[in-house]
Design a protein around this motif. Structure first.
Motif: not given
Length: 162
Positions: A72, A106, A100-104, A24, A78, A98, A2
């Motif tokens: 990133h 980009a 960055a943890r959201c997968a949607d 995280w 966003c 927070e 990880h």
């Protein structure tokens, strides 16, 4: 394995940095000057850095990439939704984490120096064209106040703005 990211808020003169653990969660906050910031990554084993896509983010992303660190860059629009209380550098870092943890969401691609320079030229030209048009329209309106009708080409000729 990880990757535990480091989250950075890139400010003009002081950089807010947060260190995270495996889940995280923020374990440490640091406020670094530019010199401290540059020295921080010299002897550290950092593999992922999360930053907001802001004015200096391209430069710092290229700088970190040259040291083998993955970056990133998240869009600023966003991240705003994740700010939970009054806006400070430390709160911005937590909002970045927070988001960055959201997968949607980009990440934004890092531009090369050439791409960034070309984009700057296009923006500058666009701004110059807008101010030129504004000046011409203002002068034509001023002339109309005195009953003088002037074509746009005549105004451009008078202003030497071909």
């Amino acid at each position: 394995m990880h990757t535990t990211p480091e989250v950075l808020d890139l400010v003009k003169s002081v950089f807010q940095r947060a260190v995270t653990e495996g889940a995280w969660r923020v374990t440490e906050h640091h406020r670094l000057t530019r010199i401290q910031f540059e020295r921080w990554f010299v002897d550290r084993n950092v593999s992922l850095v999360i930053v907001e896509a802001c004015g200096s983010a391209h430069h710092w992303a290229r700088w970190l990439n040259s040291r083998g660190i993955e970056v990133h860059r998240l869009p600023a629009a966003c991240i705003r939704a994740y700010v939970k209380r009054n806006k400070t550098d430390a709160v911005d870092v937590c909002a970045l984490l927070e988001a960055a943890r959201c997968a949607d969401i980009a990440p934004v691609k890092v531009k090369s120096i050439e791409q960034q320079a070309l984009q700057g030229l296009h923006r500058t030209r666009s701004l110059w064209m807008g101010t030129r048009t504004s000046r011409i329209n203002a002068l034509r309106g001023f002339c109309r106040e005195f009953g003088i009708s002037a074509a746009a080409w005549l105004i451009r000729t008078l202003l030497f703005l071909h």
